[in-house]
Every structure is written in structure tokens, then in C-alpha cells.
Enzyme design. Structure first.
Site, PDB file in Angstrom:
ATOM      1  N   ALA A 448      54.223 -81.200  47.346  1.00 45.77           N
ATOM      2  CA  ALA A 448      53.966 -82.439  48.068  1.00 45.77           C
ATOM      3  C   ALA A 448      54.873 -82.484  49.294  1.00 45.77           C
ATOM      4  CB  ALA A 448      54.227 -83.644  47.172  1.00 45.77           C
ATOM      5  N   GLY A 494      53.401 -80.358  43.315  1.00 46.87           N
ATOM      6  CA  GLY A 494      52.116 -81.040  43.368  1.00 46.87           C
ATOM      7  C   GLY A 494      50.944 -80.084  43.383  1.00 46.87           C
ATOM      8  N   GLU A 497      50.297 -79.260  39.860  1.00 42.18           N
ATOM      9  CA  GLU A 497      49.792 -80.466  39.198  1.00 42.18           C
ATOM     10  C   GLU A 497      48.339 -80.756  39.563  1.00 42.18           C
ATOM     11  OE1 GLU A 497      53.557 -83.392  38.645  1.00 42.18           O
ATOM     12  OE2 GLU A 497      53.306 -82.601  40.664  1.00 42.18           O
ATOM     13  N   GLU A 519      60.659 -79.639  41.034  1.00 41.80           N
ATOM     14  CA  GLU A 519      61.116 -80.962  41.480  1.00 41.80           C
ATOM     15  C   GLU A 519      62.575 -81.250  41.153  1.00 41.80           C
ATOM     16  OE1 GLU A 519      56.646 -81.284  40.953  1.00 41.80           O
ATOM     17  OE2 GLU A 519      58.307 -80.350  39.882  1.00 41.80           O
TER      18      GLU A 519
END
Length: 674
Positions: A448, A494, A497, A519
Site C-alpha cells: 500500500a 497490501g 492481501e 508491515e
């Protein structure tokens, strides 16, 4: 051994021309293909050009060795797989030939006539012409369907931008093949319609003309205009400097003359450019580090004239229908390293952009005012510039996230565009399944956008940010049709994910670093479903280790763990579309993710060595994993978002994000475990 791609085998590549750009094109090929034992043959009739070209290529390889970019084995491999020769006969058996000779139509035709006698009927022939239409270059070929233009940019071995220009006779399958081939070997190929100068050179050469006009009109000196152009257009160096560095003055003079006849009469060869070419001289430009002081009024006048010229030229391309706004923004920003034109106009306001063009056209009446720009201004809407592309491949919808300079990282704009495509796929009865992939050869989605997260200030904002991403990515699960993730490269954070929201995932063989949830390196926990979907796919122990240690896994490990359903040799997109079609037509099935509470939730997670990572953040990650396992997936996601927001209660969250923004991903954050 050879390079195999989409049913084609490439064992020999030819490059015609050892002048300004041919050796750089050859370097790119040998850099990426020598490991497959592909020979690169550079041909030129001039022995001096061959000697200079070889010296130039070897010098760049040696410099790469000095900087550590190339290992000794790679240096030897590259040098042993490139041949410089005046013997056209060594091109016999070549599977791909790129002509990079002088911009001379009769010469190019003679070259291709000679090449066609040496290679097979299905060998692909391309021209690195910067101006000439493929229909004219390849007019006399026996097999026109395998020919097209591939326009590289300086420096060709490093600049990833590439214009792909098929002619009216080019087989569409060859165009598609070359688009995917160049993407696979590290370029950013953009499909451009056949028109003299294509899309970029009228901008590059037209801006030089606009700068000359500023000087001729007394708005400033070449030094001043170059400096203002660099500043207002976001250029690394101004147009005068760029032409000096690339040796581009002669070809620009030639191009501007032909553009006057073939595009519009505004294009012309100014007298000062003729003199520069005749004298083989250079423009007077700012020296390295030299500061040019310009009065604000003078700077404004120059900037507005150059911006008006820039917008007029690019909008003329839209009127001609040879390129889209999204493609042009990416192409210009990469090829010329300057402000992408349509995003730039959006930032100024379309009315302001139109006014600049109209003012420019009043001063230079030969410049037409774009009909498309007028219509866009009248609509009151900004230009559409997409970071996510969509096309139908038969009964399969293909979604491509295209932010290559950001390794396809997710942000709010990407999510908005993804949401729209999910609705299209859901409501189109012709579409039976979908594929999600990333653009380029490096990343599927590398995470992200950290900059957006770094701007959050409290737990409520963090939780809302996570829920927004969760809802958008979960739309892939709610389409009601199978979705296959073609994970063409890195799937981190992300990216991993969003792939887990798909029905199935496939990956290339042999990627040592493929997927991960990094993360915790940033003082965060996964917030787009990683703590919930990963345990459901690969089990609590392996999922927890990936999440808590931030350790990435290879594509082979991903298959072993069950994160991906299969590995592919070569282009994953072909197999992904095939698998999506099989799933959509009910010809095959894959194991579906458990959406309810899990029955195997452990009381505690095994101990893992988290090293320097934050114990405060690790506690939140463990809570999210264990708590969510006993919930439905939807409730677990909400709980994850809550725990994600709680990261902002810790000191380590601030330390981790600040460390990333200031020092980059490779720097270890000095966590204090609070």
C-alpha cells in the site's frame, strides 16, 4: 537453451546500427537475455562505428561491475553473448531483429530487404524509427504482418519507456506478443497509433521549437529559457540541454521539417537550429550546478508560453486518436522524465490549460487549438487518467494495476478504480470470470502507499483507513464470479492481501522473494485482511511467522504453503486467463476459503524470534490473529481494522513510519517497544 515466451523461442537477436542508440539497445537485450544463452548480434557497415559501439557497451558493463550492479559472472556472460560485426550473414536464423540505423527511409527499406532474405518468415522485424510510419518502412516486405516499430528512448538500456507502433498490416497477435515480451524484459511498452513522429517526438522536438521561439521573441536567453522549462515542466534538464546531451539536434531539425508538412504548419525548423546543426555545435546552457536568476515577470511569461505549447501539442495527439490520456501520461513521465501532461492540466484546471493554449495559438496562429481540449473544458470535468486498466479477453475481464514507478502500490485512487471495474464485471453477463494482475516484470502489487498512511494521526483514522482498504479489496470476493490473481512479481503487504481476496492465485516459478507481510517493519500490523485470510489459507503457524517476522517467502514456498495454487514457467497471464475461463465455465474447481469461525484456533502462537521488531506491535498482531480466528471472516476483518488503528497509540508506530519515509525500506527502525 533459449528464451521461451508465449510459444515463441528466441535464441538470437539482431540489432542493426552501432551508432547513437544501437549499442544501448543491444546492451538491454544482452543484460536480460544472456542468462538464456541468447546471442545478440550488432551489425553495421562502418568498422569505426562497430569499434566505438563495442567500446561503449563494454564500458557500461564495466561501470555496472564497479558499482555492484553486475556480478563478475554476469559481466563475462554479457560480453560473451554480444557480437559486433559488419557481416549481415551473422543475422541468419535471428528470431527478432531491431533496426536502429539512420532515420532515412530508402536506407531502412534496403536494410529490411536484406534482412528478409536471411531470417525465417515468422521472425519478428522491428524498426527503432523515431518518426517514420511502419506502413512506409515495411511497404516492400513480403511478410508485413510480423513487422512493427519499437521506439526506444535515451538511454535505451535504462529508460524503460517504449512506444510500440503497429502498422495497418501488422498482425494483432504480433502486437500483443511484443507488448507482453517487452513488459517481461523490463520495459514499459505503450501502444501508439501510426502517425508521423508517433506520440513522444512531437513533444520532445516541439518543446525545443517552443524554447527557440521564446528566445527569438526576446523573452529570455537560451540559458534562461532552459532553466524555466526545466522548472515549469518538471524536466531534469531543459530542452536545450537535453538536445546537447543526446546529440539530438540533427534528427530534431529533420523531424520538425517533416512535421511541418505532415502534422501541422506550426512545426518548422528555426534558423538558430539550422545553424547549430550546420556548425555541429551546441546550445549555450546552464553549467552543472549553475544558478540562473530570472525576474518573476520574465519567468511567468516564459513558463506560460511553454505550458501553452506543451498542452497544444499533446492534445493534438488526442485529436489524432493515436493514444489515450492514461497511456500518454505514463509514457511522457517516463520517456522524458517530465510532468505528465494530463495530470498537469488537471492540477492547473482545464479552463486554465485551454486559456494557455488559446493564448499560444493567438501568438502562433499555425498552431491549432485542440477540439478535444475544448470539449473537455466545456464538460467541467478533469481528464481521465487511470492507474488501473480494464479489457475483455473473450469472456474474461482483465484488470491491470499500472503504477510501475510505485511498483503498483495501492492507494485510494487505485481502490476507486478497482471498485468500478468490479461492478462492470459483476453486471456484464458476457464476463464469466476475471483476472487481476500488475503491470511490469517486478511487482504484482508491492504494498500500500506508505505516504497515505504516514499522514494518519490517530487510531480512528487508522481504523477507517484499514476498513476502506478491506471493503474495496473484498469487492473481488463479492463479484460472484471467479477471480484469478496473476501474481507476476512481488506481492507484499497490501499486494499479498488483495491477492488473497481472489479465488485462486498463480505465480512464476523461481522467484526467491515473492510474497510477504512486512508491515511490522513500519510499526504496523496488516490491515487489509492479512491477519485473517492468511491463517485461513496456510494455517496459523506459518501465517503468524510471516506476519510477526516480516519474512518474505519464495514462489516455491508459496505453493508449498498453499498461498498459490500453481506455478508457471514464463508469462503467468496466459495461464491465469485460461484458469479463470476454466473456473468460470465450471470445468475446474479450487478449494474455497473458510468464511466462518475456524475450529483449529490455537490457545497461543508458537514463539518466534522477532529480532529488533516492536514487541508492542507484535502484541497487536498476535491479538488480531487469534481473536479473528474465532470470528467470521467479516467480523475478524473489523477486529483487525480496530487493532490496526491501535498501532497509532504506540510510539513505535510513529518511529516506524517516520524511519521509512526518511530512510527507506532497508533501514531498521529503532523501536522502543512502547
Amino acid at each position: 537453451m533459449a528464451f521461451s515466451f508465449r510459444g515463441r523461442t528466441i535464441s538470437k537477436v539482431g540489432v542493426i546500427g552501432s551508432g547513437q542508440i544501437g549499442p544501448d539497445i543491444a546492451l538491454h537485450f544482452v543484460k536480460v537475455l544472456h542468462a538464456y544463452d541468447v546471442q545478440v548480434i550488432v551489425v553495421d557497415v562502418a568498422e569505426q562505428a562497430l569499434e566505438k559501439g563495442k567500446a561503449k557497451l563494454f564500458k557500461k558493463i564495466d561501470k555496472g561491475a564497479e558499482t555492484g550492479a553486475f556480478k563478475p559472472k554476469e559481466v563475462d556472460g554479457m560480453k560473451s553473448h554480444v557480437v559486433f560485426t559488419s557481416d549481415y550473414g551473422q543475422l541468419k536464423g535471428a528470431d527478432l531483429v531491431v533496426e536502429a540505423a539512420t532515420e532515412d527511409l530508402p536506407l531502412k527499406r534496403r536494410i529490411f530487404h536484406q534482412i528478409e532474405e536471411l531470417v525465417s518468415a515468422d521472425a519478428i522485424l522491428t524498426s527503432n524509427s523515431s518518426h517514420l510510419e511502419p506502413e512506409r518502412i515495411f511497404e516492400e516486405l513480403k511478410h508485413k504482418g510480423r513487422s512493427l516499430c519499437t521506439h526506444y528512448f535515451f538511454p535505451a538500456e535504462r529508460n524503460p519507456a517504449l512506444e510500440i507502433i503497429p502498422g495497418k498490416d501488422t498482425d494483432p497477435e504480433i502486437t500483443e506478443l511484443m507488448m507482453r515480451f517487452y513488459e517481461a524484459i523490463g520495459k514499459f511498452p505503450i501502444h501508439v497509433g501510426s502517425r508521423y513522429g508517433y506520440a513522444v517526438d512531437p513533444v520532445f522536438e516541439g518543446l525545443l521549437l517552443a524554447c527557440v521561439q521564446c528566445v527569438d521573441a526576446g523573452l529570455g536567453s537560451t540559458k534562461e529559457v532552459d532553466a524555466v522549462a526545466s522548472k515549469c515542466l518538471g524536466l531534469t534538464v531543459g530542452p536545450f540541454t537535453a538536445h546537447n546531451l543526446t546529440g539530438g539536434n540533427p534528427i530534431t531539425a529533420h523531424g520538425l521539417g517533416d512535421m511541418h508538412e505532415r502534422l501541422n504548419p506550426w512545426f518548422r525548423v528555426p534558423e538558430s537550429l539550422k545553424q547549430i546543426v550546420a556548425s555541429k555545435g551546441n546550445w549555450e546552457v546552464p553549467g552543472r550546478g549553475e544558478k540562473i536568476d530570472i525576474a518573476p515577470e520574465k519567468e511567468k511569461a516564459i513558463a506560460e508560453e511553454l505550458e501553452g505549447a506543451y498542452f497544444a501539442i499533446v492534445c493534438d495527439m488526442l485529436d489524432a486518436g493515436i493514444i489515450t490520456t492514461s497511456d500518454f501520461d505514463l509514457l511522457i513521465s517516463v520517456a522524458l522524465d517530465m510532468k505528465p501532461p494530463f495530470t498537469f492540466m488537471n492540477s492547473l484546471g482545464i479552463d486554465k490549460a485551454l486559456q494557455l493554449v488559446e493564448d499560444f495559438a493567438k501568438k502562433y496562429p499555425d498552431m491549432p487549438v485542440s477540439k478535444t481540449l475544448k470539449e473537455q473544458a466545456a464538460s467541467g470535468k478533469p481528464w481521465e487518467v487511470l492507474d488501473v486498466l480494464f479489457e475483455k479477453k473473450g469472456n474474461v475481464g482483465l484488470i491491470t494495476i499500472r503504477r510501475p514507478k510505485a511498483l503498483n502500490a495501492l492507494n485510494s485512487k487505485v481502490f476507486k478504480e478497482l471498485d468500478a471495474y468490479c461492478e462492470i464485471i459483476k453486471n456484464d453477463p458476457e464476463i464469466k470470470a476475471a483476472v487481476l494482475t500488475g503491470f511490469g516484470n517486478k511487482a504484482f502489487v508491492a504494498g500500500a502507499d506508505i505516504k497515505e498512511m504516514a499522514g494518519l494521526t490517530d487510531p480512528a483514522q487508522g481504523e477507517a483507513f484499514a476498513r476502506k482498504g478491506q471493503i474495496s479489496s473484498a469487492n473481488l470476493e463479492k463479484i460472484g464470479k471467479p477471480v484469478v490473481a496473476a501474481m507476476n512479481g512481488l506481492g507484499l503487504g497490501g499486494g499479498c492481501e488483495i491477492a488473497m481476496c481472489c479465488t485462486a492465485r498463480i505465480a512464476p516459478k523461481g522467484l526467491r522473494m515473492f510474497a510477504g507481510q512486512p508491515e511490522v517493519n513500519l510499526g504496523l500490523i496488516p490491515g487489509m485482511g492479512g491477519t485473517q485470510r492468511l491463517p485461513r489459507l496456510i494455517g496459523f503457524e506459518k501465517a503468524a511467522e510471516m506476519i510477526r517476522t516480516a519474512g518474505p517467502i519464495s514462489s516455491e514456498q508459496a505453493l508449498e504453503y498453499g498461498l498459490v495454487t500453481e506455478l508457471v514457467e514464463g508469462d503467468v497471464l496466459v495461464r491465469a486467463i485460461e484458469l479463470a475461463r476454466e473456473l468460470g465455465e465450471g470445468k475446474t474447481k479450487v478449494k474455497m476459503m473458510e468464511m466462518g469461525p475456524l475450529s483449529n484456533v490455537p490457545d497461543k502462537l508458537p514463539d518466534v524470534d522477532i529480532g529488533h521488531l516492536s514487541r508492542a506491535i507484535d502484541k497487536l498482531a498476535v491479538q488480531a490473529i487469534l481473536e479473528g480466528g474465532s470470528m467470521t471472516l467479516e467480523d475478524g476483518l473489523k477486529n483487525e481494522a480496530k487493532r490496526f488503528g491501535e498501532c497509532w497509540k504506540t510510539e513505535d508506530n510513529r518511529i516506524g513510519l517516520q524511519n521509512f519515509v526518511e530512510k527507506g525500506a532497508r533501514s531498521k527502525a529503532p523501536f522502543v517497544h512502547r
